[in-house]
Structures are given as structure tokens and as C-alpha cells.
Design a protein around this motif. Structure first.
Motif, PDB file in Angstrom:
ATOM      1  N   VAL A  87      24.677  43.855  34.824  1.00 30.62           N
ATOM      2  CA  VAL A  87      25.469  42.623  34.959  1.00 30.62           C
ATOM      3  C   VAL A  87      24.571  41.375  34.948  1.00 30.62           C
ATOM      4  CG1 VAL A  87      27.019  41.365  36.524  1.00 30.62           C
ATOM      5  CG2 VAL A  87      27.253  43.843  36.228  1.00 30.62           C
ATOM      6  N   SER A  88      24.976  40.385  34.120  1.00 28.91           N
ATOM      7  CA  SER A  88      24.216  39.136  34.132  1.00 28.91           C
ATOM      8  C   SER A  88      24.920  38.067  34.978  1.00 28.91           C
ATOM      9  CB  SER A  88      24.012  38.622  32.712  1.00 28.91           C
ATOM     10  OG  SER A  88      25.214  38.136  32.175  1.00 28.91           O
ATOM     11  N   LYS A  89      26.257  38.157  35.015  1.00 25.46           N
ATOM     12  CA  LYS A  89      27.001  37.103  35.727  1.00 25.46           C
ATOM     13  C   LYS A  89      28.383  37.657  36.137  1.00 25.46           C
ATOM     14  CE  LYS A  89      28.410  33.575  33.319  1.00 25.46           C
ATOM     15  NZ  LYS A  89      28.520  32.378  32.496  1.00 25.46           N
ATOM     16  N   LEU A 120      51.705  34.974  37.228  1.00 24.56           N
ATOM     17  CA  LEU A 120      50.481  35.801  37.295  1.00 24.56           C
ATOM     18  C   LEU A 120      49.923  35.819  38.718  1.00 24.56           C
ATOM     19  CD1 LEU A 120      48.695  34.552  34.011  1.00 24.56           C
ATOM     20  CD2 LEU A 120      50.189  36.524  34.304  1.00 24.56           C
ATOM     21  N   ALA A 121      50.847  35.864  39.680  1.00 22.66           N
ATOM     22  CA  ALA A 121      50.420  35.777  41.081  1.00 22.66           C
ATOM     23  C   ALA A 121      49.418  36.858  41.475  1.00 22.66           C
ATOM     24  CB  ALA A 121      51.641  35.863  41.980  1.00 22.66           C
ATOM     25  N   ASP A 122      49.527  38.035  40.845  1.00 18.36           N
ATOM     26  CA  ASP A 122      48.594  39.118  41.188  1.00 18.36           C
ATOM     27  C   ASP A 122      47.463  39.246  40.169  1.00 18.36           C
ATOM     28  OD1 ASP A 122      49.939  39.810  43.479  1.00 18.36           O
ATOM     29  OD2 ASP A 122      51.381  41.033  42.346  1.00 18.36           O
ATOM     30  N   SER A 123      47.113  38.121  39.525  1.00 22.68           N
ATOM     31  CA  SER A 123      46.128  38.213  38.422  1.00 22.68           C
ATOM     32  C   SER A 123      44.740  37.724  38.784  1.00 22.68           C
ATOM     33  CB  SER A 123      46.593  37.397  37.221  1.00 22.68           C
ATOM     34  OG  SER A 123      47.858  37.773  36.848  1.00 22.68           O
ATOM     35  N   ALA A 124      44.464  37.555  40.049  1.00 23.41           N
ATOM     36  CA  ALA A 124      43.079  37.187  40.401  1.00 23.41           C
ATOM     37  C   ALA A 124      42.150  38.276  39.863  1.00 23.41           C
ATOM     38  CB  ALA A 124      42.947  37.082  41.906  1.00 23.41           C
ATOM     39  N   ASN A 125      41.019  37.884  39.333  1.00 25.21           N
ATOM     40  CA  ASN A 125      40.136  38.889  38.719  1.00 25.21           C
ATOM     41  C   ASN A 125      38.687  38.427  38.718  1.00 25.21           C
ATOM     42  OD1 ASN A 125      39.426  37.495  36.065  1.00 25.21           O
ATOM     43  ND2 ASN A 125      41.674  37.378  36.046  1.00 25.21           N
ATOM     44  N   TYR A 126      37.832  39.387  38.396  1.00 29.01           N
ATOM     45  CA  TYR A 126      36.419  39.056  38.147  1.00 29.01           C
ATOM     46  C   TYR A 126      36.167  39.207  36.654  1.00 29.01           C
ATOM     47  CZ  TYR A 126      34.786  39.037  43.009  1.00 29.01           C
ATOM     48  OH  TYR A 126      34.568  38.722  44.311  1.00 29.01           O
ATOM     49  N   GLU A 127      35.526  38.184  36.059  1.00 25.89           N
ATOM     50  CA  GLU A 127      35.027  38.324  34.682  1.00 25.89           C
ATOM     51  C   GLU A 127      33.562  38.706  34.816  1.00 25.89           C
ATOM     52  OE1 GLU A 127      35.714  34.655  32.625  1.00 25.89           O
ATOM     53  OE2 GLU A 127      37.839  35.086  32.324  1.00 25.89           O
ATOM     54  N   ILE A 128      33.244  39.886  34.313  1.00 29.09           N
ATOM     55  CA  ILE A 128      31.863  40.383  34.481  1.00 29.09           C
ATOM     56  C   ILE A 128      31.144  40.304  33.130  1.00 29.09           C
ATOM     57  CG2 ILE A 128      30.460  42.335  35.276  1.00 29.09           C
ATOM     58  CD1 ILE A 128      33.136  43.367  36.581  1.00 29.09           C
ATOM     59  N   TYR A 129      30.063  39.507  33.088  1.00 30.83           N
ATOM     60  CA  TYR A 129      29.286  39.355  31.847  1.00 30.83           C
ATOM     61  C   TYR A 129      28.064  40.277  31.891  1.00 30.83           C
ATOM     62  CZ  TYR A 129      32.317  35.398  31.091  1.00 30.83           C
ATOM     63  OH  TYR A 129      33.426  34.613  30.907  1.00 30.83           O
ATOM     64  N   LEU A 130      27.758  40.826  30.710  1.00 30.77           N
ATOM     65  CA  LEU A 130      26.723  41.886  30.655  1.00 30.77           C
ATOM     66  C   LEU A 130      25.384  41.387  30.119  1.00 30.77           C
ATOM     67  CD1 LEU A 130      29.189  44.344  29.013  1.00 30.77           C
ATOM     68  CD2 LEU A 130      28.145  44.749  31.236  1.00 30.77           C
ATOM     69  N   ASN A 131      24.325  42.063  30.549  1.00 27.31           N
ATOM     70  CA  ASN A 131      22.992  41.785  29.975  1.00 27.31           C
ATOM     71  C   ASN A 131      22.905  42.350  28.565  1.00 27.31           C
ATOM     72  OD1 ASN A 131      21.673  40.413  32.086  1.00 27.31           O
ATOM     73  ND2 ASN A 131      21.449  42.355  33.200  1.00 27.31           N
TER      74      ASN A 131
END
Lengths: 299, 228
Positions: A87-89, A120-131
Motif C-alpha cells: 500500500v502506498s496511500k 449512499l448512507a452506508d458508502s463510507a469507504n477506504y480508497e487504497i492505492y498500491l505501490n
């Protein structure tokens, strides 16, 4: 070794280049062509890798959380993911940010019809960027084991295509460069062999007088290395001048791709290319002449 | 100075070039080696120069066992032997001075010594004024004198001359032989391979006659022996 011997050796090597002008020019042209093509492939490869890297940095895995997951657990998951090597970010996108983004992207003026509701009340998320996009599968496997994650969105096709294209370009470039250098070594070896045959009488006299192996061989080795050096320097100068023009042309002709085609400046490419090309040129000269001298000059 | 003990040289084709020859040449001697083609003279020269190794036997030159000489020691060994050949073997693209200086340059003699030695040795061979001439501007005799100057500039204790008069007229041949005699009088051991009957008979030196790889005769103040 005395300075006078070094001077003598250098003089002999340079004289030999001028004595066999045609072959020397042919050798410089061949090495020059090879280094020129090498430079082009290198520039293409580095730029392609840069573009791939740019695209890769935009490819993200998105994870959604189970309903009513406490904020503390969400923060904890984010920290755990952020520590992974792949993971980069990690970027947290709240349900509100997700809805605003969706509205901007797809609904425009019709968004007002929803009022204050957030579908989209249940749409909280993490965007995970890759190395590295190639590591996506490993990350997804890990994410599937994490408690509190309900859904994982990944872009497997993009990841696989980019990783495959990157390897393919690297392998093809390396294969072509290898073939070009093998040809160069063969040609420089021929030039030195001709130089040896032209100077056979002189070499015979040197041996009889008691010249050491080094004194007999060094002018030929030097000749090969000088030819290699000149053969490497000329295409570097050419590449320097045509690179910017070529980039300018591509950017102008394919303006629609400007957002994807992130070309590197020539200085950044030359920072690595110049030493590599010069070492390769001199190396080819050394290897080519060395092989011939060993074969033809058993002193 | 030169000692050969039961030296045999057989080429890979199986033909024997030397069949067990032994000889001893003292320091300061002047020796003619004569014999017809195929007698083994050239093989003997090549063995002394360590261009070839003997099949068996022992060769000692200037206290060095040539048969046991390591490859890396050959250049230094050859500096003890000056060589003169029938075809002069001068570098055609260089003048007289450079041809002679070449012998010192390739063994790393400092430049200032070369500048001092070359005029001296050219004076010894009588070519001081022709230092800037190219070989093609010289007569055969003069070219051979340049070759002699090149052979002696490093002051080798031994001088090998392989048919030094083979390409010269009688007058020039005598001048070269007188030059070799002069060098010999200064203490250099001189070996001359020749077919020149007149010179051999006139000079009254030691003559080693070879035939089919063996020494047929070895005489002080010898004479050229006919093939028949």
C-alpha cells in the motif's frame, strides 16, 4: 608503467584508427546505431514505465464497511491497511463525500430532487492505492480476512494488463538491446582483426624486440575502447536534440492523450542514459577488441 | 653464452627438423651457421628466440634455461637477443630515426634516453645523416644497416642475423659483414646464418654446418662445405 609508454600506446591506438579509416568509421557507425537504438528503447521503456506508474498510482482497491461499524474500528482498519507493504496511500471517503462525488459525476442538476437524503448512507469507504499493481491480488486476499469489511472493489483487468504490458515492454527491449550489442561486439572485433592483420609485421617486430604482452595488446584494446566511446557519444548528442522535438510532436499530434502521456524531461533520462551508454560503448570496444586480441595475438 | 644439449625438434606433421644437436657458443664469439634448405637453420633460430619449444633437450642462453621459460618471461628474455633478417623488416611508414627508436619505445625506455641513444647508434652504423629518410628512400645496404642499428640499440649480448646479405649486392654484403664484425669486436656474440660462400670462406670464423637437422661440421676458422 611509464608516461612515455602510455603516450606511445595511446598514439599507436589513435594512429591505427586513422590508418583504417573506413573500418573505423564503419565500426563507429555500427556502435553508434546500436547505442542510438538502445537510447531510443531506453527512453521509450523509461517513459512507458513512468506512464504505467502514473496509471498505477490511480488504480485503487475500494473497501466498504459492515453497517453500523464503530468509527474506532474503521480507523483501526485504516491503520492496519496503511502498514501493508503493497500500500502506498489509504484515503478515507465518508458517506457524504461519496454522495457528493456521485452527484457531481452523474446527476448534475437532477441531484436537487433528492433533497437532504443520502442514498449512499452506508458508502463510507477506504480508497487504497498500491505501490505496484501486480500486488493487488495479495492485498485483496488479505482484505478478505479483515473483520468489519463487507465489500471489496478491485480493478483486476487494469492491474493485470498494466503489469503484463510493463513486463512485455521490458523483455522485448532487453532482447533487442542484447541482439544489437552482440552485433556490435562482432563488428568491433572484425575491425580490430583487420587492424591486427594490417599491422602484423609491426607486431612481429615488437615481439622479437621483446615488447611485453601489454605493450603489444594495449594499442588494439585502446583502439576498440576509443571507437566504442566515440560510437556512444555521437548518438547521445543526436538523441538529446531529437528527444524534445519528438515529445513535442507526439503531444501535439495526440493531444487527446495528454492526460495519460506523462513524458519525462530529457535531463532526467540522460542522468542515467549517459553513463550507461558510455560504459556500454567502451565496454563493447573493450570486449570486442579483447576477444580478437586474445584470438589473433598470442604473444 | 649459448648451450644446446641434445636438442630435438619434431613438428606436429611428424617431420624432424632437428635430430639431437648439441653445441656450445662462448660469449664474444662470431659464428657462421651454414647449410642448405631444410637443414634446420631456421628452426634453430626460432628455438633460440623462443618462438618454438624443443621437443626434447635443453637450451641455455645467457644463463637462462629457455626450455623452462614461462610465457610471461619471454619478452624480457628476447631483449637479450638482437635480430637482423634478410628482408630488413623495417616499418615502411616511419623514418630511420623512428624505426630505430621503436625498439626502445616498446620496452619503455625513457624518451630522453631514446633521444641520446638513437643518434649514437645511427652513427655507429654510418647513417647519422639519413635519420629522417623513409626506408624506400634508402638502398638495400642502408636499410639493412638501419635493421642492425635497431637490433643493437638495446645493447643485447647476442646478435642473430638470418641471411643478412641475402638481398644485397657483394659490396653492400661486405659492408654489412664488416659492421657485424665491428659489433662483435665490442663484445657482442654474433651468429650469422648465411648461404654466402665467399664471405664465409674469407672471414675465417667458426663455421657450423648443418644438414637434415644434424650438425655436419663445427670448425674454428672453417669453410663453407658444399652440399654434395
Amino acid at each position: 608503467m611509464r608516461i612515455s609508454t602510455l603516450g606511445f600506446t595511446l598514439k599507436q591506438g589513435i594512429k591505427s584508427i586513422f590508418r583504417n579509416k573506413i573500418f573505423s568509421l564503419a565500426t563507429i557507425a555500427t556502435i553508434g546505431s546500436c547505442i542510438f537504438l538502445f537510447g531510443l528503447f531506453y527512453a521509450v521503456m523509461v517513459n512507458f514505465q513512468n506512464i504505467v506508474h502514473q496509471v498505477e498510482s490511480g488504480v485503487a482497491v475500494t473497501v466498504f464497511f459492515e453497517p453500523d461499524l464503530p468509527d474506532e474500528r474503521i480507523v483501526q482498519i485504516g491503520q492496519e491497511i496503511g502498514q501493508r507493504a503493497e500500500v502506498s496511500k489509504v484515503v478515507y471517503v465518508s458517506a457524504e463525500e461519496a454522495w457528493n462525488e456521485f452527484k457531481d459525476d452523474y446527476l448534475g442538476e437532477y441531484a436537487d430532487t433528492f433533497g437532504d437524503d443520502n442514498p449512499l448512507a452506508d458508502s463510507a469507504n477506504y480508497e487504497i492505492y498500491l505501490n505496484d499493481v501486480a500486488m493487488q491480488e495479495d492485498l485483496v486476499e488479505y482484505l478478505m480476512t479483515v473483520d468489519g469489511i463487507s465489500e471489496i472493489h478491485k480493478s483486476a483487468n487494469v492491474a493485470n494488463t498494466l503489469a503484463t504490458a510493463n513486463s512485455l515492454v521490458s523483455y522485448v527491449s532487453l532482447a533487442i538491446i542484447f541482439i544489437l550489442f552482440a552485433v556490435s561486439i562482432f563488428l568491433i572485433s572484425n575491425t580490430v582483426a583487420i587492424g591486427i592483420s594490417v599491422r602484423r609485421e609491426e607486431i612481429g617486430i615488437m615481439k622479437l624486440i621483446g615488447a611485453s604482452d601489454f605493450v603489444v595488446r594495449a594499442p588494439f584494446m585502446l583502439e576498440g575502447m576509443i571507437l566504442g566511446l566515440v560510437g556512444a557519444a555521437i548518438p547521445l548528442i543526436v538523441i538529446y536534440f531529437i528527444y524534445n522535438k519528438a515529445i513535442g510532436y507526439v503531444m501535439q499530434e495526440f493531444a487527446v492523450l495528454n492526460s495519460i502521456l506523462a513524458f519525462l524531461p530529457v535531463e532526467q533520462i540522460f542522468y542515467t542514459l549517459v553513463p550507461i551508454a558510455l560504459i556500454l560503448g567502451v565496454g563493447i570496444g573493450f570486449l570486442g577488441s579483447g576477444l580478437t586480441v586474445r584470438r589473433h595475438l598470442r604473444v | 653464452m649459448i648451450l644446446l644439449e641434445d636438442v630435438v625438434k619434431t613438428y606436429s606433421s611428424g617431420s624432424p627438423a632437428l635430430s639431437g644437436i648439441s653445441l656450445n657458443i662462448d660469449a664474444g664469439e662470431f659464428v657462421f651457421i651454414v647449410g642448405d634448405s631444410g637443414s634446420g637453420k631456421s628452426t634453430l633460430i626460432k628455438l633460440l628466440l623462443r618462438e618454438l619449444k624443443p621437443t626434447s633437450g635443453r637450451i641455455i642462453v645467457n644463463n637462462t634455461d629457455v626450455t623452462k621459460l614461462r610465457h610471461s618471461r619471454i619478452p624480457k628474455y628476447r631483449r637479450n637477443i638482437g635480430c637482423v633478417f634478410q628482408d630488413f623488416r623495417l616499418l615502411k611508414d616511419r623514418n630511420v630515426y623512428e624505426n630505430v627508436a621503436f625498439a626502445q619505445r616498446v620496452i619503455s625506455v625513457p624518451g630522453r634516453e631514446i633521444k641520446r641513444n638513437v643518434p649514437q647508434v645511427l652513427s655507429t652504423v654510418g647513417l647519422a645523416e639519413k635519420y629522417s629518410s623513409k626506408p624506400k628512400e634508402l638502398s638495400g645496404g642502408e636499410q639493412q644497416r638501419v635493421a642492425v642499428a635497431r637490433a643493437i640499440i638495446n645493447k643485447p649480448p647476442i646478435l642473430l642475423a638470418d641471411e643478412p646479405t641475402g638481398n644485397l649486392d657483394p659490396k653492400n654484403s661486405w659492408e654489412i659483414m664488416k659492421l657485424l664484425e665491428k659489433i662483435n669486436r665490442r663484445g657482442t656474440t654474433v651468429l650469422v646464418v648465411t648461404h654466402n660462400r665467399e664471405i664465409v670462406n674469407a672471414m675465417q670464423k667458426r663455421v657450423i654446418t648443418m644438414k637434415k637437422g644434424v650438425i655436419l661440421a663445427d670448425e674454428e676458422r672453417g669453410e663453407y662445405i658444399d652440399e654434395d
